[in-house]
Design a protein around this motif. Structure first.
Motif, PDB file in Angstrom:
ATOM      1  N   ALA A 190       0.839  -1.208   0.000  1.00 28.72           N
ATOM      2  CA  ALA A 190       0.000   0.000   0.000  1.00 28.72           C
ATOM      3  C   ALA A 190       0.872   1.256   0.000  1.00 28.72           C
ATOM      4  CB  ALA A 190      -0.935  -0.003   1.211  1.00 28.72           C
ATOM      5  N   ASP A 191       1.954   1.245   0.770  1.00 29.28           N
ATOM      6  CA  ASP A 191       2.861   2.406   0.807  1.00 29.28           C
ATOM      7  C   ASP A 191       3.511   2.637  -0.551  1.00 29.28           C
ATOM      8  OD1 ASP A 191       2.288   2.729   3.486  1.00 29.28           O
ATOM      9  OD2 ASP A 191       4.013   1.557   4.160  1.00 29.28           O
ATOM     10  N   LEU A 192       3.855   1.546  -1.206  1.00 25.53           N
ATOM     11  CA  LEU A 192       4.469   1.625  -2.535  1.00 25.53           C
ATOM     12  C   LEU A 192       3.490   2.280  -3.523  1.00 25.53           C
ATOM     13  CD1 LEU A 192       7.090   0.476  -3.982  1.00 25.53           C
ATOM     14  CD2 LEU A 192       5.646  -1.435  -4.672  1.00 25.53           C
ATOM     15  N   ALA A 193       2.231   1.869  -3.471  1.00 22.58           N
ATOM     16  CA  ALA A 193       1.227   2.446  -4.377  1.00 22.58           C
ATOM     17  C   ALA A 193       1.072   3.940  -4.098  1.00 22.58           C
ATOM     18  CB  ALA A 193      -0.109   1.711  -4.214  1.00 22.58           C
ATOM     19  N   ARG A 194       1.040   4.325  -2.825  1.00 21.45           N
ATOM     20  CA  ARG A 194       0.896   5.751  -2.499  1.00 21.45           C
ATOM     21  C   ARG A 194       2.126   6.539  -2.947  1.00 21.45           C
ATOM     22  NH1 ARG A 194      -2.449   3.667   1.991  1.00 21.45           N
ATOM     23  NH2 ARG A 194      -0.591   3.039   3.163  1.00 21.45           N
ATOM     24  N   LEU A 195       3.294   5.956  -2.786  1.00 25.97           N
ATOM     25  CA  LEU A 195       4.525   6.618  -3.228  1.00 25.97           C
ATOM     26  C   LEU A 195       4.516   6.809  -4.752  1.00 25.97           C
ATOM     27  CD1 LEU A 195       7.340   7.643  -2.344  1.00 25.97           C
ATOM     28  CD2 LEU A 195       8.181   5.289  -2.604  1.00 25.97           C
ATOM     29  N   ALA A 196       4.049   5.794  -5.462  1.00 26.00           N
ATOM     30  CA  ALA A 196       3.976   5.903  -6.932  1.00 26.00           C
ATOM     31  C   ALA A 196       3.050   7.048  -7.323  1.00 26.00           C
ATOM     32  CB  ALA A 196       3.483   4.581  -7.525  1.00 26.00           C
ATOM     33  N   GLY A 229       9.421   0.057 -17.006  1.00 35.69           N
ATOM     34  CA  GLY A 229       9.265   0.085 -15.552  1.00 35.69           C
ATOM     35  C   GLY A 229      10.569   0.413 -14.858  1.00 35.69           C
ATOM     36  N   SER A 230      10.424   0.894 -13.617  1.00 38.21           N
ATOM     37  CA  SER A 230      11.589   1.333 -12.850  1.00 38.21           C
ATOM     38  C   SER A 230      12.394   0.174 -12.262  1.00 38.21           C
ATOM     39  CB  SER A 230      11.121   2.235 -11.701  1.00 38.21           C
ATOM     40  OG  SER A 230      10.190   1.535 -10.878  1.00 38.21           O
ATOM     41  N   ASP A 231      11.715  -0.940 -11.929  1.00 37.59           N
ATOM     42  CA  ASP A 231      12.299  -2.019 -11.116  1.00 37.59           C
ATOM     43  C   ASP A 231      12.684  -1.475  -9.731  1.00 37.59           C
ATOM     44  OD1 ASP A 231      13.023  -4.595 -10.478  1.00 37.59           O
ATOM     45  OD2 ASP A 231      14.711  -4.716 -11.870  1.00 37.59           O
ATOM     46  N   PHE A 232      11.851  -0.583  -9.240  1.00 34.78           N
ATOM     47  CA  PHE A 232      12.096   0.042  -7.932  1.00 34.78           C
ATOM     48  C   PHE A 232      11.958  -0.991  -6.809  1.00 34.78           C
ATOM     49  CE2 PHE A 232      10.463   2.366  -4.184  1.00 34.78           C
ATOM     50  CZ  PHE A 232      11.445   3.333  -4.044  1.00 34.78           C
ATOM     51  N   HIS A 233      12.956  -1.012  -5.903  1.00 38.89           N
ATOM     52  CA  HIS A 233      12.906  -1.871  -4.710  1.00 38.89           C
ATOM     53  C   HIS A 233      12.830  -1.047  -3.425  1.00 38.89           C
ATOM     54  CE1 HIS A 233      14.210  -5.015  -7.491  1.00 38.89           C
ATOM     55  NE2 HIS A 233      14.066  -5.924  -6.542  1.00 38.89           N
ATOM     56  N   GLY A 234      13.413   0.139  -3.442  1.00 38.44           N
ATOM     57  CA  GLY A 234      13.411   0.965  -2.229  1.00 38.44           C
ATOM     58  C   GLY A 234      14.376   2.120  -2.405  1.00 38.44           C
ATOM     59  N   LEU A 235      14.248   3.096  -1.532  1.00 41.94           N
ATOM     60  CA  LEU A 235      15.133   4.257  -1.612  1.00 41.94           C
ATOM     61  C   LEU A 235      16.560   3.801  -1.336  1.00 41.94           C
ATOM     62  CD1 LEU A 235      12.807   6.648   0.409  1.00 41.94           C
ATOM     63  CD2 LEU A 235      13.014   6.470  -2.088  1.00 41.94           C
ATOM     64  N   GLY A 236      17.495   4.249  -2.154  1.00 43.23           N
ATOM     65  CA  GLY A 236      18.892   3.889  -1.954  1.00 43.23           C
ATOM     66  C   GLY A 236      19.274   2.523  -2.483  1.00 43.23           C
ATOM     67  N   GLU A 237      18.292   1.752  -2.957  1.00 39.04           N
ATOM     68  CA  GLU A 237      18.620   0.411  -3.478  1.00 39.04           C
ATOM     69  C   GLU A 237      18.188   0.257  -4.920  1.00 39.04           C
ATOM     70  OE1 GLU A 237      17.748  -3.321  -1.627  1.00 39.04           O
ATOM     71  OE2 GLU A 237      18.483  -2.655   0.299  1.00 39.04           O
ATOM     72  N   SER A 238      17.804   1.342  -5.567  1.00 44.00           N
ATOM     73  CA  SER A 238      17.202   1.201  -6.886  1.00 44.00           C
ATOM     74  C   SER A 238      17.910   2.063  -7.916  1.00 44.00           C
ATOM     75  CB  SER A 238      15.726   1.567  -6.818  1.00 44.00           C
ATOM     76  OG  SER A 238      15.070   0.620  -6.022  1.00 44.00           O
ATOM     77  N   TYR A 239      17.760   1.664  -9.161  1.00 41.30           N
ATOM     78  CA  TYR A 239      18.360   2.412 -10.264  1.00 41.30           C
ATOM     79  C   TYR A 239      17.690   3.775 -10.387  1.00 41.30           C
ATOM     80  CZ  TYR A 239      19.993  -2.211 -11.639  1.00 41.30           C
ATOM     81  OH  TYR A 239      20.574  -3.449 -11.656  1.00 41.30           O
ATOM     82  N   VAL A 240      16.376   3.786 -10.355  1.00 35.81           N
ATOM     83  CA  VAL A 240      15.611   5.035 -10.502  1.00 35.81           C
ATOM     84  C   VAL A 240      14.394   4.983  -9.577  1.00 35.81           C
ATOM     85  CG1 VAL A 240      16.290   5.473 -12.912  1.00 35.81           C
ATOM     86  CG2 VAL A 240      14.259   4.087 -12.443  1.00 35.81           C
ATOM     87  N   ALA A 241      13.774   6.139  -9.352  1.00 33.28           N
ATOM     88  CA  ALA A 241      12.575   6.201  -8.525  1.00 33.28           C
ATOM     89  C   ALA A 241      11.358   5.738  -9.339  1.00 33.28           C
ATOM     90  CB  ALA A 241      12.370   7.633  -8.037  1.00 33.28           C
TER      91      ALA A 241
END
Ligand code: AMP
Ligand code: MN
Ligand code: MN
Ligand code: MN
Length: 276
Positions: free
Chosen positions: A20-26, A246-258
């Motif tokens: 849910a947090d991920l969806a809100r962040l997106a 897609g970003s392939d986002f995993h988390g802040l500081g661990e991802s290529y892009v936001a």
């Protein structure tokens, strides 16, 4: 072009944000449509969809399936499928049970080089115990002060040829595409630029994928260079694939892009969402 991010991870696999947090962040990043694509599991989809609905963001059910092809680990993205499909769920469950066995073997290998307690340590970082990933081992080893960051742990210990790497036979390409299509979904090859295949091998992978019914290539990925984008754009045009991004986002500081922060799809390609 609308901002559509069709690749990210939550705590249901190896991401750092709850679904849910991920969806809100997106949504806060301006994403208009999001697909959650956790590794080998569908557990986060309901919570992510509910949160997406609350902020009026479009949501697509997704998954990133771990397979082996040509001796390497390859990832197949599935979209817009029936989440209750029995064969898909059974296939993903079989991959998950293999993950636990691999994790125990990884811990045994790491113990041989002096790192004790890695299975329990990695499990502490796993939001979903059935989805234990190398990423959780990496976070544990960073916590233990073994390396300064997750990427350095992978380079030193967790990739082929390194002491903590345990080869594992995931599902086949044919099975993974079959599960997604059998559940009424669409399959895309995840971040093809990341696989260490020769150009001829890569063309064979794309041909095999097409032959089994795969429909799309992830052209834009957080991990792709402009050369990757150009090569796979040509391949998609030549071989008649749709394009995903897609970003392939995993988390802040661990991802290529936001989330949502990548260039638009090249012109002249058919976006995968036209088929959703
Ligand atoms: P697994 O599915 O358990 O084999 O773990 C693969 C996951 O580890 C990927 O989905 C990434 O999240 C992460 N990963 C793989 N290679 C690297 C790397 N070189 N640096 C950081 N994370 C990586
Ligand atoms: Mn991952
Ligand atoms: Mn992947
Ligand atoms: Mn991914």
């Amino acid at each position: 072009m609308p901002i559509i991010d069709l690749h990210c991870h939550s705590t249901a696999s190896d991401g750092l944000f709850a679904p849910a947090d991920l969806a809100r962040l997106a949504a806060a990043n301006g994403v208009e449509r999001l697909a959650l694509t956790d590794h080998d599991c569908l557990d986060g989809l309901v919570a992510a969809r509910t949160a997406a609905n609350e902020v009026a963001m479009g949501f697509i059910d997704g998954v990133e399936i771990s397979i082996e092809w040509g001796g390497l680990q390859v990832h197949i993205l599935g979209y817009n499928f029936d989440t209750d499909d029995a064969a898909l769920n059974a296939g993903l469950a079989s991959i998950r049970s293999g993950r636990v066995v691999r994790a125990q073997r990884m811990a045994a290998e790491l113990e041989k080089i002096g790192f004790a307690g890695c299975f329990e340590g990695a499990m502490r970082f796993a939001g979903n115990p059935s989805l234990i990933s190398r990423a959780h081992f990496a976070r544990y080893l960073v916590e233990q002060g073994v390396c300064k960051d997750v990427r350095s742990v992978f380079d030193a210990y967790l990739v082929p040829g390194r002491p903590g790497y345990v080869a594992h036979c995931w599902a086949t390409l044919e099975e993974s595409v079959g599960w997604v299509l059998g559940a009424g979904g669409i399959a895309s090859i995840a971040h093809p630029g990341r696989y260490k295949f020769s150009r001829p091998q890569m063309r064979t992978l794309l041909d095999d994928f097409k032959q089994f019914g795969g429909q799309a290539i992830e052209i834009i990925s957080g991990s792709h260079s402009s050369e990757h984008v150009a090569f796979f754009t040509r391949q998609a045009r030549e071989k008649g694939f749709m394009a995903s991004c897609g970003s392939d986002f995993h988390g802040l500081g661990e991802s290529y892009v936001a989330l949502g922060r990548f260039e638009p799809l090249p012109k002249g390609l058919t976006p995968i969402w036209e088929a959703f």
